[in-house]
Enzyme design. Structure first.
Site, mmCIF file in Angstrom:
data_model
loop_
_atom_site.group_PDB
_atom_site.id
_atom_site.type_symbol
_atom_site.label_atom_id
_atom_site.label_comp_id
_atom_site.label_asym_id
_atom_site.label_seq_id
_atom_site.Cartn_x
_atom_site.Cartn_y
_atom_site.Cartn_z
ATOM 1 N N LYS A 23 0.410 -1.256 0.166
ATOM 2 C CA LYS A 23 -0.025 0.295 0.030
ATOM 3 C C LYS A 23 0.915 1.038 -0.078
ATOM 4 O O LYS A 23 0.764 1.826 -0.976
ATOM 5 C CB LYS A 23 -1.419 -0.025 1.199
ATOM 6 C CG LYS A 23 -1.894 1.176 0.692
ATOM 7 C CD LYS A 23 -3.192 1.369 2.397
ATOM 8 C CE LYS A 23 -3.504 0.021 2.983
ATOM 9 N NZ LYS A 23 -5.197 0.674 2.665
ATOM 10 N N ARG A 93 -3.255 2.611 8.521
ATOM 11 C CA ARG A 93 -3.592 1.714 7.666
ATOM 12 C C ARG A 93 -2.510 0.783 7.903
ATOM 13 O O ARG A 93 -1.229 0.619 7.500
ATOM 14 C CB ARG A 93 -3.910 1.959 6.792
ATOM 15 C CG ARG A 93 -5.159 2.518 6.205
ATOM 16 C CD ARG A 93 -6.065 2.319 5.089
ATOM 17 N NE ARG A 93 -7.231 3.161 4.777
ATOM 18 C CZ ARG A 93 -7.821 4.108 4.488
ATOM 19 N NH1 ARG A 93 -7.449 5.537 4.122
ATOM 20 N NH2 ARG A 93 -8.843 4.484 4.301
ATOM 21 N N GLY A 102 -8.423 -7.200 4.815
ATOM 22 C CA GLY A 102 -8.853 -7.462 5.922
ATOM 23 C C GLY A 102 -8.265 -8.617 7.246
ATOM 24 O O GLY A 102 -9.085 -7.974 8.211
ATOM 25 N N MET A 104 -5.116 -6.883 8.648
ATOM 26 C CA MET A 104 -5.024 -6.017 10.094
ATOM 27 C C MET A 104 -5.691 -4.839 10.244
ATOM 28 O O MET A 104 -6.836 -4.926 9.658
ATOM 29 C CB MET A 104 -3.389 -6.175 10.108
ATOM 30 C CG MET A 104 -2.601 -6.925 10.147
ATOM 31 S SD MET A 104 -0.904 -7.082 8.850
ATOM 32 C CE MET A 104 -0.794 -6.857 7.327
ATOM 33 N N ARG A 337 -3.400 -1.419 -6.290
ATOM 34 C CA ARG A 337 -2.764 -2.427 -5.901
ATOM 35 C C ARG A 337 -3.077 -3.408 -7.279
ATOM 36 O O ARG A 337 -4.480 -3.476 -8.106
ATOM 37 C CB ARG A 337 -3.019 -2.862 -4.931
ATOM 38 C CG ARG A 337 -4.572 -3.362 -4.683
ATOM 39 C CD ARG A 337 -5.027 -4.032 -2.931
ATOM 40 N NE ARG A 337 -6.000 -4.529 -3.118
ATOM 41 C CZ ARG A 337 -6.704 -4.669 -2.114
ATOM 42 N NH1 ARG A 337 -5.962 -4.647 -0.548
ATOM 43 N NH2 ARG A 337 -8.325 -5.033 -1.166
ATOM 44 N N HIS A 456 -8.813 -40.780 6.975
ATOM 45 C CA HIS A 456 -8.786 -41.247 5.135
ATOM 46 C C HIS A 456 -9.655 -41.236 4.187
ATOM 47 O O HIS A 456 -9.094 -40.632 3.501
ATOM 48 C CB HIS A 456 -8.932 -42.822 5.819
ATOM 49 C CG HIS A 456 -8.664 -43.954 4.690
ATOM 50 N ND1 HIS A 456 -9.953 -44.081 3.733
ATOM 51 C CD2 HIS A 456 -7.978 -44.763 4.665
ATOM 52 C CE1 HIS A 456 -9.806 -45.527 3.334
ATOM 53 N NE2 HIS A 456 -8.249 -45.431 3.327
ATOM 54 N N SER A 765 13.902 -41.849 -5.631
ATOM 55 C CA SER A 765 12.559 -40.442 -5.618
ATOM 56 C C SER A 765 12.556 -40.288 -4.451
ATOM 57 O O SER A 765 12.210 -40.816 -3.433
ATOM 58 C CB SER A 765 11.418 -41.476 -5.973
ATOM 59 O OG SER A 765 10.393 -40.231 -6.322
ATOM 60 N N GLY A 767 10.784 -39.486 -0.820
ATOM 61 C CA GLY A 767 9.002 -39.793 0.074
ATOM 62 C C GLY A 767 9.323 -38.801 0.752
ATOM 63 O O GLY A 767 9.785 -39.150 1.659
ATOM 64 N N ASN A 769 6.819 -37.270 2.497
ATOM 65 C CA ASN A 769 5.830 -37.280 3.564
ATOM 66 C C ASN A 769 6.213 -38.411 4.860
ATOM 67 O O ASN A 769 5.642 -38.005 5.841
ATOM 68 C CB ASN A 769 4.041 -38.845 2.774
ATOM 69 C CG ASN A 769 3.302 -37.399 1.500
ATOM 70 O OD1 ASN A 769 4.389 -36.612 1.165
ATOM 71 N ND2 ASN A 769 2.644 -38.326 1.173
ATOM 72 N N ASP A 770 7.137 -38.843 4.797
ATOM 73 C CA ASP A 770 8.350 -39.942 5.239
ATOM 74 C C ASP A 770 8.785 -39.052 5.618
ATOM 75 O O ASP A 770 9.186 -39.645 6.610
ATOM 76 C CB ASP A 770 7.704 -41.227 4.849
ATOM 77 C CG ASP A 770 6.765 -42.191 5.592
ATOM 78 O OD1 ASP A 770 6.091 -41.895 5.655
ATOM 79 O OD2 ASP A 770 6.446 -44.153 5.487
ATOM 80 N N CYS A 832 8.136 -37.392 -4.897
ATOM 81 C CA CYS A 832 7.214 -38.366 -5.098
ATOM 82 C C CYS A 832 6.271 -37.975 -3.816
ATOM 83 O O CYS A 832 4.901 -38.721 -3.725
ATOM 84 C CB CYS A 832 6.481 -39.959 -5.678
ATOM 85 S SG CYS A 832 7.554 -40.508 -4.469
ATOM 86 N N TYR A 852 13.016 -34.742 -11.588
ATOM 87 C CA TYR A 852 10.953 -34.226 -12.226
ATOM 88 C C TYR A 852 10.361 -33.753 -10.674
ATOM 89 O O TYR A 852 10.902 -34.495 -9.574
ATOM 90 C CB TYR A 852 10.865 -35.227 -12.491
ATOM 91 C CG TYR A 852 10.844 -36.805 -12.090
ATOM 92 C CD1 TYR A 852 10.058 -37.355 -11.211
ATOM 93 C CD2 TYR A 852 11.468 -37.573 -12.225
ATOM 94 C CE1 TYR A 852 9.305 -38.647 -10.178
ATOM 95 C CE2 TYR A 852 11.725 -38.836 -11.646
ATOM 96 C CZ TYR A 852 11.227 -39.429 -10.863
ATOM 97 O OH TYR A 852 11.140 -40.383 -9.421
#
Lengths: 875, 875
Positions: A23, A93, A102, A104, A337, A456, A765, A767, A769-770, A832, A852
């Site tokens: 701003k 502001r 909106g 703050m 903006r 799940h 690859s 993993g 997540n784990d 992955c 990839y």
């Protein structure tokens, strides 16, 4: 030289966004462009950071600097704080580097006190306006700065209105408002124990502190987390001379976009209200007029505004979102903006700006936020049909998209209705479990009574790209009798319902849906992205249908095909269970032989769908107890089916129990114990590849992925079985094919010893997540309970399962990539985990040089665009 | 230059142990010293490694080299393979770098065939001896080289004896043995499908292959794992001319030690058999004579042997263990090596060798294996008393030491009998659980019916240094009626039993025990070790008693005081539970206030015991559900006690359920959610320190340790509460004290981001138990199921929970130590996992520059010695 913490609007420009906030930088830029902007100054984001470093206080130097700039502002405007002749009133502001609309705090009309308001009333000849501004200021200040709470003031207003017998605020007179201001001050004193501050400077310091503080309010923290905005950025504070749109009929206020933010159409789009302040437009008390109508009301101001709009768009070379106020016929710009826009609008505007010669292709690609594409990739309700539909309930918007189908209550029914009768179904369950996979797969959508965003049902549905509404606790379900009740209606098996996974709404009727497709501007932009990106984009897909969807969305291979999902299907699970209860190798091999033809035909289907694109097949991963029931009744029933005693089967189930299943007997640990599983899976992979090649001539090069490796000898042990089996199959069939053997890097130790692991692995690859679970040491299933406290307390800013933690987990990924390449320079590297579809994580993958990313089919276009962004942003 | 894979004994010496193995190197050394050693050659350990690299085959070059050395051996001895006049017979023996007695294969009398045996019979004029050697050779070769299986041959012997009506092998005649040899060859042909090899060269290659192969037999793998011997070392093979101790009355064979291996006394110690081969001494068919008696039988040979013994000991400057054979009056040395000895003997010999001027102090320190000291550190049975006691059963030797006491069946009874009545008790349970901690602590020993070496009872007992016998399945226990049955005896509460945690034996009577103490040679050696080591040694202790034991054993501080063990005690757990079910901060604080005085007095006791030594106190770590019961009956009972409904308490228990408790809501995650816990604990720590200082003048500097940190902001958040509380307490009490705040590094992410963590942490303590679990991605509770397959298949060589995995986990530790020092150069670094008491892990800790290790009290002397070894070995 001391840091400068305050800038006059005339000292800044648009390039100073990091320091002045969006701003502040844009107000300065407009001043530089000679546009009519009420003057003011900006307290920098660095001052905000200092405020927190100093233990949530504004240091005396910064305070002194602010006072100095008040002087400069007074000199510039000729008005003075507290002056009875020409008082300076300001707005205060927030304004962060990234727009957080909106989130703050804002304080208007600051500078008023008992004396000033009186002269202000006289000078404006509008006592009602003056006292209304005053009571609003007291109310806002008490609420925002001192956290007194709005409700006390609202009660006072209500009491007064009741006493006066009026219903609208506007019916209150100037005297009423003056009286209210007195009452508000008394309330303030009662709550705070001090008089309401009458010194405008003191008011201003309080307001600035309040804005800094609001950077860390709950909704700002939540917004930042959702939008990947770091807490370290802080917010700037803009102190700006007030102008008033509510002084009478020659005043007004409005907002407008240079193009249509919903469609992208090139035409001014906005609305305004005469005799009003900005908050009135938002509050919706009066209905605003369309911006075009301003031409009739105030032609001069309108023409000036249209001219400014054109200049601003040309200057910023993007669609602008502006706020303006007209005071006594004079136009003031309060904000400009880049405008928020829908995904469709974003695509159209990006393409149009290229066609209009305003943007290069690369700039246009950067203008579209990859995450936004999500909205365009799932089935949606037919626009006409949904207009007349009314939701009968709402659950959690667990997996986006729209679905319409006939109600079924079990996974078996879902499969039967869908496959045998060709019906579209929506599966309604108390909650889902791994055995429901097949039925979920055949359903248009899934609706559950229990379970949150990481239940799940939600996780699996998102993986499949299927629509899911979870945790609708209002549903009264009777699974036994196949019926449920919601919103006063009863639904039996076969009744039509529709659900919207993007909003959580449930409709008690059939609402037509339309499929997503990539065409027009979307297709054009994706082609541009493809021409820029260097990262390949693969998909996680476990079956031909998902594979085909992903190819349609541009997937260049499969990065993760989870074989266990196939194991849960109804026709296979008996053989899987037979394998589990087998107490010797021969019995186990016999059961595996039954699975072989099914696995082989799965792989054939997937190879056909992917044609010659690479396919990475992960061998069996979950602990075996996931394939067995756990309740005594179910165990008894299954034991009977399998010709075992209850005790025998119960003993097997108990024997497989684990204290920490995440860290138990799974992944390659299963294959080390039972190499015959890897033998069967290898045989299926290789036989399928040879069959497809013989049938179609397609040259399939399968990539076999061994999961959960932590030590190179583990991989070597399993690989020996894989290679021996592959050789044997090729000899038997008289055909030689290529294949690769690699591993998932998902155990910290594998990452730490990746140079050794790469001696055996032809690809890695990640993993993630784990890897995230192990690196952080918390399980995703359990972390929900305490992570919310972590977000609240600012310890974590984003969900490490959604956005790759580059500091910790990322360090392991980078280390493993470097070590892997040291041993095997041309090792293929991919990711992955779910992070493969997250733009900020994709940027990281690009930086560490992966080949990839792989993500769920419906995120493939997002990943393609994010991969292009990564190239452009890291140049 | 091509690698040389074969060495004549005359080409080697003792320094070539890595290449020639211990046996080969020492045989070569003895030849160099001019001692009578039958000549031969050694195939190197590198040949063994090549054998495995080449896919378990001996390459043609190595085979050719072996043939070349056969020629050299023939030339040297004047004997020839297969020669009828002067046949060469050889023994083929394994010999690894480290001694692995009896683990690998040996073949004797190699070189015999139908023709050779006949002339051998004539030449020795002893056909019985010749044919006995022949049939033994066929039997051994078939078993060891071709894996035919001993039993087939034993059956043939038994049949023949039955037919002849004799019972002893010695009663068989030369013809019988000749007949047996024929039958053995026929059996060989039937099983293998080929004739028994008559070519000695072919026999020799088979035998060498068999020895190489035996490097990876199950018992060798197990032995290596137990003794930290890497699989990569391989074994050498020694091919040596046979000499015969069984040719008649002027021949014999024996083994001897230069000092007493049980006591260390300086006197020849050994035994021999006349007219026998080495295996006869071991087999125990005849009772051997004491070595001194040889003087009378064969004075010349005896004198020569004594002379050689003296020379060897002086040469090797260590007690020697030797094998010899006397053939026709002539002495031959077959082996010399440093003799295995008991811990007591090791200490005495080390001290004596220093006193005799044979060894420096540093060398003497290196001569004692730290692990061996374990045997000297626990209570043992009085030597006289145990002689007359007879075990009535046996369980697993779960935690060493001897215990004697009266039987109790519940933890509460244990506490009551021990504390109130002052009785010694042995706690007998089906299995133990965390609530039993206090009772276990008050027991002399623990005996369980269920559970293995890593069961709760075993792990906790080892931590406490308490004696434990676990998993004695023969016990029939009736806990309700407080009685058990074992070995036909019934035991009621109060009956005396004794258990031996070093052997697993259970005695149905009181057997007196004697306490361990460090004195005499032991004390002298420990003082030497202390003068060498640089690593400090602390202890893990949760109470004053353990702390006092540890100080007695030389602990220099407490590295880990687990506060949760105190929470399980009977008088505290109600307040802990009250805290858990509290549904608001106030209720929680109220419960915590009840715990405060108890925690404070615990800490006071510990400070007093440790005097001014540093004490690291870890704040609450386990997930809260560990403090609640899980069975419905118990929940109901507790609910009643607590004035809750069953449903309320059940809901709390269910709400705390976790899928993977290891990775759940525990450690500092608890304190982030409930900072009031950290406040109470801080108050207890600081108040106790001030109290002790005021009472005794001791200057206590507590070290507060925040567990399970993964992110610096987590630590910063908790630390703020700790610091604020500490300041407040010091103000209240008007006393300033020093204290440190640090963290455990047990989450991979903390190690990876240790530079950031060190900004807040004044010390790191590596919690390598959890760090190992997370880095490997397997839980200790679950890994037992699959790790055995990993050991069998050679994937892991040692238990990563017992011996720090330097490749993976160690990399994280080293990285964290370096990063931590980068931020805070003088950061205090220690380790408090179970690895802190493991010598090879201590060596690693020294190398990465930690300041201290911390281990259970009974391992403190082991750690002190290991720390001295680390300095000496890494010079």
């Amino acid at each position: 030289m001391a840091t400068k913490y305050v800038y006059l609007f005339s000292e800044g420009n648009a390039s100073m966004r990091n320091l002045l906030g969006g701003k502040g930088a844009n107000l300065a830029e407009m001043i530089g462009l000679g546009m009519p902007v009420p003057f003011g100054f900006t307290v920098t984001t660095e001052a905000c950071t200092r405020y927190y470093e100093d233990g949530e206080r504004i240091s005396p130097e910064i305070e002194a600097e602010i006072y100095e700039y008040i002087g400069k502002l007074e000199a510039h405007t000729g008005k003075k704080f507290g002056d009875l002749e020409n008082p300076l009133l300001v707005s205060v502001r927030s304004g962060a580097r990234a727009s957080m609309p909106g989130m703050m705090d804002t304080i208007l009309n600051l500078g008023l006190n008992d004396e000033v308001v009186e002269s202000f009333a006289k000078k404006t000849n509008n006592p009602r306006f003056a006292y209304d501004s005053y009571r609003r200021f007291i109310q806002m200040y008490s609420d925002v700065v001192m956290e007194v709470g709005k409700k006390y003031f609202e009660t006072l207003i209500d009491e007064l209105k009741e006493r006066k017998g009026v219903t609208l605020d506007t019916e209150l007179t100037a005297d009423d408002l003056k009286y209210l201001a007195e009452q508000f001050k008394a309330e303030y004193k009662a709550k705070i124990g001090e008089d309401f501050p009458s010194d405008p400077k003191q008011q201003l310091m309080g307001a600035i502190r309040a804005v800094f503080r609001s950077w860390n309010n709950d909704r700002a923290i939540y917004y930042r987390r959702m939008n990947d905005i770091p807490a370290s950025w802080g917010t700037a504070v803009n102190v700006q001379m007030m102008v008033f749109g509510n002084t009478g009929d020659t005043s007004g206020t409005g907002v407008a976009f240079t193009r249509n933010p919903a469609t992208g159409e090139k035409a001014l789009f906005g609305e305004f209200l005469m005799n009003a302040q900005g908050e009135d437009v938002v509050a919706g008390v009066r209905t605003p007029q369309k911006i075009e109508q301003l031409k009739a009301v105030m032609p001069e101001a309108y023409d000036q505004f249209v001219e400014i709009c054109g200049k601003l768009e040309a200057h910023y070379r993007d669609m602008q979102d502006m706020e303006f106020t007209i005071e006594e016929g004079k136009l003031y710009m309060l904000q400009t903006r880049s405008g928020k826009r829908t995904a469709a609008a974003a695509l159209k505007i990006a393409c149009d700006l290229v066609d209009e010669g305003m943007r290069s292709i690369e700039e246009a690609v950067l203008m579209v936020d990859p995450k936004q594409l999500d909205a365009l990739l799932h089935p949606t309700f037919d626009a006409a049909a949904i207009k007349s539909a009314k939701p009968i309930g709402q659950g959690l918007a667990a997996s986006p998209g729209a679905a319409c189908g006939r109600v079924v209550f079990t996974a078996e029914d879902a499969t039967q209705w869908a496959v045998e009768r060709g019906e579209k179904v929506v599966l309604v369950r108390l909650e889902t479990s791994p055995e429901d996979i097949e039925g979920m797969f055949h359903s248009q959508g899934i609706l559950t009574v229990r379970g949150g965003m990481t239940s799940h049902a939600a996780v699996v549905a998102r993986g499949m790209g299927a629509c899911c509404v979870s945790g609708c606790g209002d549903i009264k379900i009777d699974e036994e009798n196949k019926r449920f009740e919601l919103g006063g209606q009863v639904f039996n098996e076969g009744d039509w319902i529709s659900i919207d996974g993007s909003t959580g709404y449930i409709y008690g009727e059939a609402v037509n849906t339309v499929e997503a497709a990539i065409s027009g501007d979307f297709e054009r932009l994706m082609r541009w992205a493809d021409s820029i990106r260097t990262l390949k984009v693969r998909t996680n897909a476990d079956n031909p249908r998902d594979a085909a969807v992903a190819v349609k969305f541009g997937a260049e291979g499969i990065g993760l095909c989870r074989t266990e999902h196939m194991f849960f299907e109804e026709d296979r699970i008996p053989a899987v269970r037979e394998m589990i209860v087998a107490d010797n190798v021969e019995a186990r091999k016999k059961a595996l032989e039954k699975l072989l033809p099914m696995q082989r035909s799965d792989f054939e289907g997937i190879y056909m769908a992917m044609e010659e694109r690479p396919v990475t097949i992960r061998f069996l991963d979950p602990p075996l107890h996931e394939f067995l029931p756990h309740k005594d009744e179910e165990i008894a029933a299954l034991a009977k089916d399998m010709g075992l005693t209850f005790e025998q089967l119960k003993a097997t189930v108990n024997g497989l129990h684990e204290f920490n299943p995440m860290m138990g007997h799974r992944g390659c640990r299963l294959t080390v114990t039972y190499p015959e599983i890897a033998q069967m899976q290898t045989r299926a992979v290789i036989e399928a590849a040879i069959n497809v090649r013989q049938r179609t001539g397609l040259n399939i090069v399968p990539e076999i992925m061994i999961p959960l490796v932590g030590e190179v000898k583990e991989l070597a042990y399993v690989k020996e079985f894989v290679d021996a089996t592959a050789r044997q199959v090729m000899e038997e069939m008289g055909v030689e094919i290529e294949y690769l053997v690699g591993t998932m890097i998902e155990i910290p130790r594998a990452a730490l010893t990746a140079d050794c692991v790469a001696k055996q692995a032809e690809f890695f690859s990640f993993g993630t997540n784990d890897l995230t679970q192990m690196t952080f040491g918390f399980s995703r299933d359990d972390a929900g309970k305490f992570l919310s406290a972590y977000y609240e307390k600012g310890i974590y800013e984003s969900d490490p399962f959604a956005r790759l933690d580059q500091t910790g987990v990322g360090k392991l990924v980078e280390m493993a990539a470097d070590l892997g390449r040291k041993t095997r320079p041309n090792i293929k590297l991919g990711i992955c985990g779910e992070h493969g579809g997250d733009p900020s994580s994709i940027d990281f993958c690009y930086k560490v040089g992966l080949d990839y990313v792989s993500c769920s089919p419906y995120r493939v276009p997002i990943a393609r665009l994010a991969a292009a962004h990564a190239v452009l942003k890291n140049r």
